[in-house]
Design an enzyme around this catalytic site. Structure first.
Site, short mmCIF file in Angstrom:
data_model
loop_
_atom_site.label_atom_id
_atom_site.label_comp_id
_atom_site.label_asym_id
_atom_site.label_seq_id
_atom_site.Cartn_x
_atom_site.Cartn_y
_atom_site.Cartn_z
N ASP A 1 -5.71 -0.19 5.75
CA ASP A 1 -6.55 -0.56 6.88
C ASP A 1 -7.76 0.38 7.01
OD1 ASP A 1 -4.46 -2.26 7.16
OD2 ASP A 1 -3.62 -1.31 8.95
N SER B 1 -12.62 4.31 27.17
CA SER B 1 -12.38 2.98 26.61
C SER B 1 -12.77 1.95 27.68
CB SER B 1 -10.89 2.81 26.26
OG SER B 1 -10.59 1.43 26.17
N ASP C 1 0.83 -1.23 0.00
CA ASP C 1 0.00 0.00 0.00
C ASP C 1 0.85 1.26 0.00
OD1 ASP C 1 0.68 -0.28 2.74
OD2 ASP C 1 -1.36 0.06 3.47
N GLU D 1 -3.07 8.68 11.93
CA GLU D 1 -2.13 7.66 12.40
C GLU D 1 -0.69 8.04 12.02
OE1 GLU D 1 -3.30 3.76 12.75
OE2 GLU D 1 -1.27 3.01 13.05
N GLY E 1 -3.21 -5.86 18.65
CA GLY E 1 -1.84 -6.27 18.34
C GLY E 1 -1.76 -7.58 17.59
N GLY F 1 -2.67 -7.81 14.27
CA GLY F 1 -2.63 -7.54 12.83
C GLY F 1 -4.00 -7.48 12.20
C1 GLA Z 1 0.04 -2.50 8.49
C2 GLA Z 1 -0.21 -1.09 7.93
C3 GLA Z 1 -0.80 -1.17 6.53
C4 GLA Z 1 0.02 -2.06 5.61
C5 GLA Z 1 0.32 -3.40 6.31
C6 GLA Z 1 1.26 -4.25 5.51
O1 GLA Z 1 -1.18 -3.16 8.66
O2 GLA Z 1 -1.09 -0.39 8.77
O3 GLA Z 1 -0.90 0.14 5.97
O4 GLA Z 1 1.20 -1.43 5.21
O5 GLA Z 1 0.86 -3.22 7.59
O6 GLA Z 1 0.68 -4.63 4.31
#
Ligand code: GLA
Length: 394
Positions: A176, A73, A42, A164, A126, A128
Site C-alpha cells: 500500500d 483531521s 506482499d 504501521e 475501511g 480496502g
Molecule cells: C492489506 C495490507 C497489504 C496487503 C493486503 C493484502 O491491504 O495493508 O500490505 O497485505 O492487505 O494483499
C-alpha cells in the site's frame, strides 16, 4: 491531474484559519490504491500489481516554531498536539497514523522539528482502498519536503510501512505504501516485494473501466485474522525448512517442495501456502496478459484469485462472494475479485465502458434484494503517486 480541488481548497483554508497564512504551506495529494491482482503476497516476499487512484487525502503542512506539532483531521473534526521530539501514542486512533511517522523518522536519525498539519480526503475509510497508507505516506512525503530530510521515495515507503507495523501495530506488507508513493498515471506497478524492484505496465484503455463495489462491511476479524494468515504462512515456511529446503519465504518455495512436506504440515497451513504459490503465478500471468492486451485473460485470473481467496486463503465474506458471483449474470464484465485484506471492503471489477451503467444497475439490484441496500460503487482511474500540488509537481 485529477484532483478534488474542493477538498484541497477547504484544507488550505482551514490551515490558514488555524495557523495563519504562511508562505511555506505545502499542499500534498496522497492517493488511495487498487490492486489488480496479488493479494496477501506482499508479506510473503511475492508479487503485487497495484496502482494509485483518483481518490486521495489532501494535506496542508508547514514548519512551526519549536518542537510542538499540531495535527488536525477535518474528517474526524478533531485536533491533536504533541511534542515532535517525544512522539507518544494518542488515544485518538486517527492521530497515531501521523505520530507514528514522526517516530520512525526520528528513529531513523532524522531531526523532526515542530510542524502544523491539516488534512481531509475522499478515500472511503475501511473499504480496502488504503486510506491509512495514504495518511502515513502522505505525511512522510510532506515532512520530507517541508523539513528537507532528503529521503528517497522507496525509503519513505519502507518508513511508512514500519510506522504501521510498529506504531499503529498492524503487520501489513509494503504494497500500500509503495503504491501510494511510486505509482504512475495510467499504469499498474508490478512490484517484487522481496527486492523492491518494480516495473510500470501501461494501462490506458478508454474501452475498459475499473469499478469498485463497496460491501459496506468491515468485519472485526479483519486485523486479527490478517495476523493469523501471516503466522500460518510462516508456519508453512518453517515446515518446508525443516524438510531441508533452504527457503526464507513462500516466494522461494516451489510446488514440488510444498508437496513434499504436505503430510508434515497442518492441512490449513497447506491450503494457505498453495494459495500464495498460485497467486504469485497469477500475478506473472497477469503481467503477460497486460503486455499482450489480453484483457479477458486478465479477467479470468481475477476470478481465479477470488476463488483462491475464498476457498484456500479464506479471507472473503458472504457479501464479497455475492458481489463477485453476481457479475456472472452481467454482460461486459471481464473480471471481479475481492481486494485488500478481506473480510469486507470492496470488490474490484474490470468492466467494458459501455456496460458500466447496466453493471451498476444490476449489482445494485442484487445487493439490495439480498443484503438490503445498494452498495456504494466507484469508477476509478489510475493515477500517479503522492505529490505536491500548486502545479509544482515533481
Ligand atoms: C492489506 C495490507 C497489504 C496487503 C493486503 C493484502 O491491504 O495493508 O500490505 O497485505 O492487505 O494483499
Amino acid at each position: 491531474m485529477e484532483q478534488n480541488s474542493s477538498i484541497s481548497n477547504l484544507v488550505r483554508k482551514e490551515f490558514i484559519r488555524l495557523h495563519g497564512a504562511n508562505e511555506k504551506i505545502l499542499m500534498v495529494r496522497s492517493p488511495g490504491r487498487i490492486n489488480l491482482i496479488g493479494e496477501h503476497t506482499d508479506y510473503n516476499d511475492g508479487f503485487v500489481l497495484p496502482s494509485a487512484i483518483d481518490r486521495a487525502v489532501y494535506f496542508a503542512v508547514a514548519p512551526a516554531a519549536g518542537s510542538e506539532s499540531s495535527i488536525t483531521s477535518l474528517d474526524f473534526g478533531e485536533s491533536h498536539r504533541f511534542d515532535s521530539r517525544n512522539p507518544v501514542k494518542s488515544d485518538k486512533p486517527w492521530a497515531n497514523y501521523l505520530i507514528g511517522i514522526v517516530e520512525v523518522l526520528t528513529k531513523a536519525g532524522h531531526r523532526v522539528n515542530g510542524f502544523n498539519c491539516v488534512y481531509a480526503g475522499d478515500i472511503p475509510i475501511g473499504s480496502g482502498l488504503s486510506s491509512s497508507a495514504a495518511v502515513e505516506a502522505g505525511l512522510a512525503f510532506a515532512l520530507n519536503k517541508t523539513l528537507d530530510l532528503g529521503i528517497e521515495r522507496v525509503e519513505l515507503a519502507r518508513l511508512a510501512q514500519k510506522s504501521e507495523n510498529e506504531f499503529v501495530g498492524v503487520r501489513c506488507g509494503i504494497m500500500d505504501q509503495f503504491a501510494n508513493l511510486l505509482s504512475r498515471q495510467e499504469s499498474v506497478l508490478l512490484l517484487d516485494c522481496r527486492s523492491l524492484e518494480y516495473e510500470y505496465i501501461p494501462f490506458a484503455r478508454e474501452d475498459l473501466r475499473f469499478v469498485l463495489c463497496d460491501t459496506g462491511v468491515k468485519h472485526s476479524l479483519a486485523a486479527s485474522e490478517y495476523n493469523v494468515r501471516r503466522s500460518e504462512c510462516e508456519a508453512g515456511v518453517a515446515a518446508i525448512r525443516n524438510h531441508g529446503a533452504n527457503v526464507k519465504s513462500l516466494r522461494e518455495v516451489t510446488r514440488e517442495e510444498l508437496e513434499l512436506c504436505r503430510d508434515e504440515m497442518d492441512s490449513v497451513v497447506y491450503k494457505r501456502c498453495s494459495y500464495v504459490l498460485e497467486e504469485n503465478a497469477r500475478v506473472k500471468g497477469a503481467r503477460n496478459c497486460l503486455l499482450q492486451d489480453d484483457y479477458s485473460g486478465l479477467g479470468t485470473l481475477m476470478y481465479a484469485s477470488h476463488e483462491g481467496l475464498k476457498s484456500k486463503y479464506e479471507v472473503t465474506c458472504p457479501e464479497l462472494d455475492l458481489l463477485v458471483d453476481a457479475t456472472a449474470q452481467i454482460d461486459g464484465v471481464l473480471g471481479a475479485r475481492m481486494m485488500g485484506g478481506g473480510f469486507g471492503g470492496c470488490t474490484l471489477n474490470l468492466v467494458q465502458t459501455g456496460a458500466v451503467k447496466e453493471f451498476k444497475r444490476a449489482i445494485g439490484e442484487t445487493y439490495l434484494r439480498k443484503i438490503g441496500r445498494v452498495p456504494p460503487m466507484y469508477e476509478c482511474r489510475l493515477m500517479p503517486g503522492t505529490n505536491r500540488m500548486n502545479n509544482h509537481e515533481e
